[in-house]
Write a protein that holds these residues in place. Sequence first.
Motif, PDB file in Angstrom:
ATOM      1  N   UNK A  63      -4.399   3.062  12.868  1.00  0.00           N
ATOM      2  CA  UNK A  63      -5.780   2.707  13.192  1.00  0.00           C
ATOM      3  C   UNK A  63      -6.765   3.613  12.451  1.00  0.00           C
ATOM      4  N   UNK A  64      -7.825   2.999  11.937  1.00  0.00           N
ATOM      5  CA  UNK A  64      -8.922   3.706  11.284  1.00  0.00           C
ATOM      6  C   UNK A  64     -10.232   3.105  11.791  1.00  0.00           C
ATOM      7  N   UNK A  65     -11.294   3.881  11.717  1.00  0.00           N
ATOM      8  CA  UNK A  65     -12.600   3.346  12.082  1.00  0.00           C
ATOM      9  C   UNK A  65     -13.225   2.650  10.873  1.00  0.00           C
ATOM     10  N   UNK A  66     -14.062   1.670  11.155  1.00  0.00           N
ATOM     11  CA  UNK A  66     -14.764   0.921  10.113  1.00  0.00           C
ATOM     12  C   UNK A  66     -16.188   1.440  10.020  1.00  0.00           C
ATOM     13  N   UNK A  99     -10.809  -1.850  20.300  1.00  0.00           N
ATOM     14  CA  UNK A  99     -10.370  -0.553  20.808  1.00  0.00           C
ATOM     15  C   UNK A  99      -9.056  -0.152  20.165  1.00  0.00           C
ATOM     16  N   UNK A 100      -8.787   1.158  20.225  1.00  0.00           N
ATOM     17  CA  UNK A 100      -7.555   1.708  19.681  1.00  0.00           C
ATOM     18  C   UNK A 100      -6.760   2.378  20.779  1.00  0.00           C
ATOM     19  N   UNK A 101      -5.440   2.327  20.642  1.00  0.00           N
ATOM     20  CA  UNK A 101      -4.569   3.019  21.598  1.00  0.00           C
ATOM     21  C   UNK A 101      -4.396   4.487  21.247  1.00  0.00           C
ATOM     22  N   UNK A 102      -4.855   4.886  20.074  1.00  0.00           N
ATOM     23  CA  UNK A 102      -4.692   6.280  19.648  1.00  0.00           C
ATOM     24  C   UNK A 102      -5.654   7.173  20.428  1.00  0.00           C
ATOM     25  N   UNK A 103      -5.150   8.233  21.082  1.00  0.00           N
ATOM     26  CA  UNK A 103      -6.037   9.054  21.922  1.00  0.00           C
ATOM     27  C   UNK A 103      -6.910  10.010  21.126  1.00  0.00           C
ATOM     28  N   UNK A 104      -6.518  10.346  19.901  1.00  0.00           N
ATOM     29  CA  UNK A 104      -7.266  11.346  19.139  1.00  0.00           C
ATOM     30  C   UNK A 104      -8.376  10.745  18.300  1.00  0.00           C
ATOM     31  N   UNK A 105      -8.917  11.598  17.444  1.00  0.00           N
ATOM     32  CA  UNK A 105     -10.006  11.189  16.557  1.00  0.00           C
ATOM     33  C   UNK A 105      -9.431  10.397  15.387  1.00  0.00           C
TER      34      UNK A 105
END
Length: 683
Positions: A63-66, A99-105
């Motif tokens: 996962x990455x942010x857009x 949303x992402x399941x990754x808890x970190x940044x």
Amino acid sequence: MTSDAGGSQPELPGMVRRTVAESQARARATRERKAAEAQATEVDPIARVLVDVGPAHLDKVFDYTVPVALADAARPGVRVKVRFAGKEADGYLLERVAESDHPGRLQPLRRVVGTEAVLTPEIAALSEAIAERYAGTRTDVLRLAVPPRHASVEKEPPGEPATAVGDLPRAEGAWGDHAHGPAFVRGLAAGRRPRAVWNPPPGADWPTLLAEAALLAPGGVVLCVPDHRDVARVSAALTRLGAGDAHVTLTADAGPARRYRAFLQVLRGERRIVVGTRSAAFAPVPDLALAVVWDDGDDLHAEPRAPYPHTREVLLERAQEQGAAVLVGGFARSVEADWLVRTGWAHDLLPTREAVRAALRVDVTGATDRQLERDPFTHASRMPRQVYDAVREGLADGPVLVLTPRRGYAVHLACERCRTPARCGVCTGPLAQAHALSRIACRWCDAPAGAPDASGWTCPECGHHGLRAPVVGEERTAEELGRTFPGVPVRTSGGGTVVPEVPARPAIVVSTPGAEPVAVGGYAAVVLLDTWLWLGRPELRGDEEAVRRWAQALGLVRPGGRGLVVGDPAHPAVQSLVRWDPAGFARREAEERLAAHLPPASRLATLTGSLDALDDALVLLDAPPGAEVLGPVPMDDEVARVVVRVPRAHGVALGRALGLLQRARAARRLTPVRIQVDPPSLD
């Protein structure tokens, strides 16, 4: 500038202070601009990216942010650049979610490469299925499916969609020699998605038949053939039928720009019919309606790069997922194609017996028992009188094809008296002669055999000095036929010199298997020599490959032509040619495989590596129920091979288990092991 005794900082001139302040201001502005650009967009701010990295355990979505600046360009299917493990890496954007399941940044996307969404959802799903079946990674499959980007080609304006359609009455007439041919094309035109295994009669214009079917399909079409010569024939047939602007060719030797242009034409919907080799199986045609593979037994359909998928299996998987019609064709039938009929997944599409009888007559000849008893390598056993008669009769009507399995001149030499194989005195390698005027030398070390005429060679068994050639290649065969038929043009095709086509006038064409030129109008006669060399090979697919090669050659004959086989008339492979019964021969081969628990009755995989690596791999492998582990068998001094065999019902589980094995070994950084699922050969 001065400084006081207390060590205070020196006073900077006004110009320098202004320059430093401006630099700091620009740096702050750059940081603020980058922070603003990295700010995630509000709508579906999470991009799920398949990153193109090597290790198998990293074959998963990250996962990455857009960023706001990339919100419009970051569409599913585009190529992207991301930060991965401290380095910039390539990837494909699969989807955007809220949303992402990754808890970190999360790291932001660095940039979008190009404007085209080159990975369609259908091809993404297909790559995942093929990677699981063949115990590979999705990125390895996508390297085969998506060609490298060519920026200048991508900027070219799109064209108009193709509008060519087929003619149902014409197609029904073309397929009229097949018992269910008209029904097949009617069902295809009506969108009923029929699935068939097809064996046309000898001399059939199979490129035109495929073109007729492709034009009737109500959607996209993918036609995969073994090599570029077959691609050219099918493409020419489509052009003759008025589909020049409706199809495109995809081959590996087309060049980067041309290949990417063809890929984009298919992706944009400008072309709905794709003709190509292995990689064309992944062509992103919209609304796939028909998937075709011609001559699926050819080893050119087996991909030599990991994860080693086969064109037939890729198309079958794709047709199953997308609900497309299937046509598996060839003059011969593979046991895998026969299995589709046996299980009811596909139906037979065979010519009528009347069409076969009108197309070709196949005779068998060979040396008499007395000749073979006196000399098993006699010249009469290779080219008896019937061969010269068939060539002479054929030359009265057009070109004649003579097929021989060996390249070169005198491939093997033996003692003229006792028939002991001639060996090199330096390295014990086999002696051979490359050309009529060349010296006799060792095939391994090139050491000469005594004098140029090998008169210095002495047989270790009987002391004789003479040599003979029990096995000769196409050059020596052409030389012998040229002496017998003076004034008749004799051409050879094989090795590095392949003749694509010969005119419709009397000539003798001597070819090796796979290099047969196409004769305009067809050959008047086809002669098959040295059949014993094919049938004597100790391989799993030895007889099947022999029949496939022979059927391909006989398929080039003109309607009403003649075939002559020099071999054992009682052998089942030869009998299948006489009756022109590829389905019956494949059925017989499949029965033997079933009794021996060999593919396609079972599924198997080979693991190749060092003995230590194989031991570790077998410990980690969670094999499915009923698995048999055969080996290890040494391949050379450092490499061994293990075969894992399971019942066909557990084939999917085997691929999944081997994929988990690859990921576990990659995560532990163990010595690599090459895994190949359903290899085309075990030899």
